[in-house]
Design a protein around this motif. Structure first.
Motif, PDB file in Angstrom:
ATOM      1  N   VAL A 160       0.817  -1.213   0.000  1.00 54.40           N
ATOM      2  CA  VAL A 160       0.000   0.000   0.000  1.00 54.40           C
ATOM      3  C   VAL A 160       0.851   1.262   0.000  1.00 54.40           C
ATOM      4  O   VAL A 160       0.410   2.297  -0.500  1.00 54.40           O
ATOM      5  N   TRP A 161       2.055   1.199   0.545  1.00 55.87           N
ATOM      6  CA  TRP A 161       2.981   2.329   0.470  1.00 55.87           C
ATOM      7  C   TRP A 161       4.384   1.849   0.821  1.00 55.87           C
ATOM      8  O   TRP A 161       4.562   0.727   1.284  1.00 55.87           O
ATOM      9  N   ALA A 162       5.354   2.719   0.580  1.00 53.83           N
ATOM     10  CA  ALA A 162       6.751   2.383   0.868  1.00 53.83           C
ATOM     11  C   ALA A 162       7.456   3.629   1.379  1.00 53.83           C
ATOM     12  O   ALA A 162       7.027   4.762   1.128  1.00 53.83           O
ATOM     13  N   GLU A 163       8.551   3.411   2.108  1.00 49.00           N
ATOM     14  CA  GLU A 163       9.305   4.546   2.639  1.00 49.00           C
ATOM     15  C   GLU A 163      10.767   4.161   2.815  1.00 49.00           C
ATOM     16  O   GLU A 163      11.132   2.982   2.726  1.00 49.00           O
ATOM     17  N   ARG A 164      11.580   5.173   3.062  1.00 46.76           N
ATOM     18  CA  ARG A 164      13.005   4.954   3.184  1.00 46.76           C
ATOM     19  C   ARG A 164      13.362   4.399   4.559  1.00 46.76           C
ATOM     20  O   ARG A 164      12.816   4.816   5.580  1.00 46.76           O
ATOM     21  N   PRO A 165      14.290   3.452   4.575  1.00 48.44           N
ATOM     22  CA  PRO A 165      14.853   3.036   5.858  1.00 48.44           C
ATOM     23  C   PRO A 165      15.837   4.084   6.357  1.00 48.44           C
ATOM     24  O   PRO A 165      16.303   4.930   5.588  1.00 48.44           O
ATOM     25  N   ALA A 166      16.132   4.032   7.627  1.00 47.85           N
ATOM     26  CA  ALA A 166      17.052   5.005   8.222  1.00 47.85           C
ATOM     27  C   ALA A 166      17.834   4.339   9.340  1.00 47.85           C
ATOM     28  O   ALA A 166      17.468   3.271   9.837  1.00 47.85           O
ATOM     29  N   ILE A 167      18.926   5.001   9.723  1.00 50.93           N
ATOM     30  CA  ILE A 167      19.788   4.488  10.782  1.00 50.93           C
ATOM     31  C   ILE A 167      19.841   5.502  11.915  1.00 50.93           C
ATOM     32  O   ILE A 167      20.038   6.701  11.684  1.00 50.93           O
ATOM     33  N   ALA A 168      19.633   5.014  13.115  1.00 59.58           N
ATOM     34  CA  ALA A 168      19.701   5.848  14.316  1.00 59.58           C
ATOM     35  C   ALA A 168      21.105   5.713  14.911  1.00 59.58           C
ATOM     36  O   ALA A 168      21.570   4.598  15.174  1.00 59.58           O
ATOM     37  N   ILE A 169      21.761   6.846  15.129  1.00 63.81           N
ATOM     38  CA  ILE A 169      23.168   6.858  15.523  1.00 63.81           C
ATOM     39  C   ILE A 169      23.338   7.715  16.775  1.00 63.81           C
ATOM     40  O   ILE A 169      22.772   8.810  16.865  1.00 63.81           O
ATOM     41  N   PRO A 170      24.117   7.258  17.741  1.00 65.10           N
ATOM     42  CA  PRO A 170      24.377   8.108  18.915  1.00 65.10           C
ATOM     43  C   PRO A 170      25.159   9.360  18.509  1.00 65.10           C
ATOM     44  O   PRO A 170      25.887   9.361  17.513  1.00 65.10           O
ATOM     45  N   THR A 171      25.018  10.405  19.252  1.00 66.26           N
ATOM     46  CA  THR A 171      25.792  11.625  18.989  1.00 66.26           C
ATOM     47  C   THR A 171      27.285  11.332  19.110  1.00 66.26           C
ATOM     48  O   THR A 171      27.703  10.445  19.860  1.00 66.26           O
ATOM     49  N   HIS A 172      28.078  12.061  18.325  1.00 62.28           N
ATOM     50  CA  HIS A 172      29.544  11.940  18.322  1.00 62.28           C
ATOM     51  C   HIS A 172      30.014  10.579  17.803  1.00 62.28           C
ATOM     52  O   HIS A 172      31.121  10.139  18.131  1.00 62.28           O
ATOM     53  N   HIS A 173      29.203   9.931  16.972  1.00 63.28           N
ATOM     54  CA  HIS A 173      29.568   8.625  16.428  1.00 63.28           C
ATOM     55  C   HIS A 173      30.312   8.811  15.098  1.00 63.28           C
ATOM     56  O   HIS A 173      30.001   9.728  14.329  1.00 63.28           O
ATOM     57  N   PRO A 174      31.295   7.951  14.768  1.00 63.93           N
ATOM     58  CA  PRO A 174      32.028   8.096  13.498  1.00 63.93           C
ATOM     59  C   PRO A 174      31.150   8.060  12.253  1.00 63.93           C
ATOM     60  O   PRO A 174      31.495   8.685  11.237  1.00 63.93           O
ATOM     61  N   LEU A 175      30.019   7.353  12.292  1.00 65.61           N
ATOM     62  CA  LEU A 175      29.153   7.268  11.116  1.00 65.61           C
ATOM     63  C   LEU A 175      28.523   8.609  10.742  1.00 65.61           C
ATOM     64  O   LEU A 175      28.018   8.770   9.632  1.00 65.61           O
ATOM     65  N   LEU A 176      28.558   9.561  11.639  1.00 68.69           N
ATOM     66  CA  LEU A 176      27.973  10.870  11.337  1.00 68.69           C
ATOM     67  C   LEU A 176      28.768  11.613  10.269  1.00 68.69           C
ATOM     68  O   LEU A 176      28.315  12.637   9.761  1.00 68.69           O
ATOM     69  N   ALA A 177      29.938  11.086   9.903  1.00 64.85           N
ATOM     70  CA  ALA A 177      30.699  11.682   8.806  1.00 64.85           C
ATOM     71  C   ALA A 177      30.033  11.442   7.458  1.00 64.85           C
ATOM     72  O   ALA A 177      30.335  12.131   6.479  1.00 64.85           O
ATOM     73  N   PHE A 178      29.104  10.474   7.405  1.00 60.76           N
ATOM     74  CA  PHE A 178      28.389  10.162   6.164  1.00 60.76           C
ATOM     75  C   PHE A 178      27.044  10.875   6.128  1.00 60.76           C
ATOM     76  O   PHE A 178      26.310  10.880   7.117  1.00 60.76           O
ATOM     77  N   ASP A 179      26.722  11.428   4.956  1.00 63.15           N
ATOM     78  CA  ASP A 179      25.399  12.004   4.761  1.00 63.15           C
ATOM     79  C   ASP A 179      24.353  10.898   4.635  1.00 63.15           C
ATOM     80  O   ASP A 179      23.260  10.982   5.184  1.00 63.15           O
ATOM     81  N   LYS A 180      24.703   9.832   3.895  1.00 68.75           N
ATOM     82  CA  LYS A 180      23.888   8.619   3.801  1.00 68.75           C
ATOM     83  C   LYS A 180      24.802   7.432   4.115  1.00 68.75           C
ATOM     84  O   LYS A 180      25.927   7.373   3.617  1.00 68.75           O
ATOM     85  N   ILE A 181      24.290   6.481   4.891  1.00 66.81           N
ATOM     86  CA  ILE A 181      25.147   5.444   5.454  1.00 66.81           C
ATOM     87  C   ILE A 181      25.209   4.223   4.531  1.00 66.81           C
ATOM     88  O   ILE A 181      24.179   3.613   4.241  1.00 66.81           O
TER      89      ILE A 181
END
Length: 299
Positions: A160-181
């Motif tokens: 019936v519908w679709a949406e984007r998955p997302a990743i929840a990251i703690p603050t100050h995490h190295p992955l925050l260097a990426f705009d999309k993971i």
């Protein structure tokens, strides 16, 4: 066959002890045992094995447990419909939500139902995917929602519908260097994932990502039943969480940052599930509204 005897039997089957079951229903073990014997006499079969103070179901007892649940559910539904009729409702729609779904589109859909068919009673139950399929089979619900798109005999699943998955990251995490993971980068850290049974649809979606991408199995820090406990554990630093963007946004936390995954990861579909049988007028209208909301959001 008395309704209370069915209740008694289910509790004895669950507790596997007359003493514990009797304590739950606030009667003595002896009359409880007699009630079960009356059931066995009426059915002409032995429902329980009794040996050295231990109780377990016979095979006829296993079958009767399922039938007892169906009979009690039927009576509960009858009471519910009569009560709803006394309040002016003319129709009924029973909805099962699996995978802890609480999407904004569902809110929009339910609001339209109340606005356009106020005389249709709407009841909502949270359940696992397996519980949802069983409830549909036993006519305990009319329709279900899940993100599990695997084909199942006897049921119709329609996106019936679709949406984007997302990743929840703690603050100050190295992955925050990426705009999309990228998933390969996410796999470098412990993950907080949907539980394989309590949230089977979400778990299967994420499992397919890794299988299709020929990626190694993730390191799982914890399994959770939904997005809210996921965000709590991410904020506490236990790992990073993977979920649906709209649902993660419902549980915002100052110590959690949300990032989308890379575009190569497909959207996650939400499916409406019904049994393979003719639908009621109320259900037909409900499905049509869901499809319209899905088309609007896609546009």
């Amino acid at each position: 066959m008395r309704i209370r005897h069915l209740h008694y039997f289910l509790i004895v089957a669950e507790e596997q002890s007359f003493a514990r079951a009797a304590a739950r229903v606030h009667i003595e073990p002896s009359p409880l045992s007699r009630a079960i014997q009356e059931l066995e006499n009426q059915l002409g079969v032995r429902l329980l094995h009794r040996a050295k103070g231990r109780i377990r179901l016979t095979w006829p007892g296993e079958v009767f447990r399922e039938e007892a649940r169906r009979m009690l559910s039927f009576m509960d539904n009858a009471k519910s419909r009569v009560h709803a009729a006394s309040q002016g409702y003319r129709g009924r729609l029973r909805i099962g939500l699996a995978d802890s779904l609480a999407q904004p589109r569902l809110t929009q859909l339910l609001a339209r139902c109340r606005e356009e068919e106020p005389r249709t009673e709407v009841r909502i139950s949270e359940m696992t995917v397996n519980e949802m399929l069983q409830a549909l089979r036993h006519d305990q619900i009319d329709v279900g929602f899940t993100v599990d798109g695997e084909a199942t005999d006897g049921y119709v699943k329609e996106m019936v519908w679709a949406e984007r998955p997302a990743i929840a990251i703690p603050t100050h995490h190295p992955l925050l260097a990426f705009d999309k993971i990228p998933l390969a980068e996410a796999l470098r850290y412990p993950l907080i994932l949907c539980h394989p049974e309590r949230c089977a649809g979400g778990h299967n979606v994420i499992r397919r990502w890794f299988n299709d991408g020929a990626l190694p199995s993730p390191s799982v820090a914890e399994y959770v039943s939904g997005h809210e406990p996921m965000i709590m554990l991410v904020a506490a630093g236990y790992g990073i969480g993977i979920g649906l963007e709209s649902q993660i946004a419902l549980y915002s936390h100052p110590d959690v940052i949300i990032r989308q995954v890379v575009d190569e990861v497909p959207n996650t579909a939400t499916f409406i599930v019904v049994p393979e049988k003719p639908a009621s007028i109320e259900l037909e209208h409900f499905i049509k509204r869901a499809q319209e909301i899905g088309k609007t959001s896609a546009g």
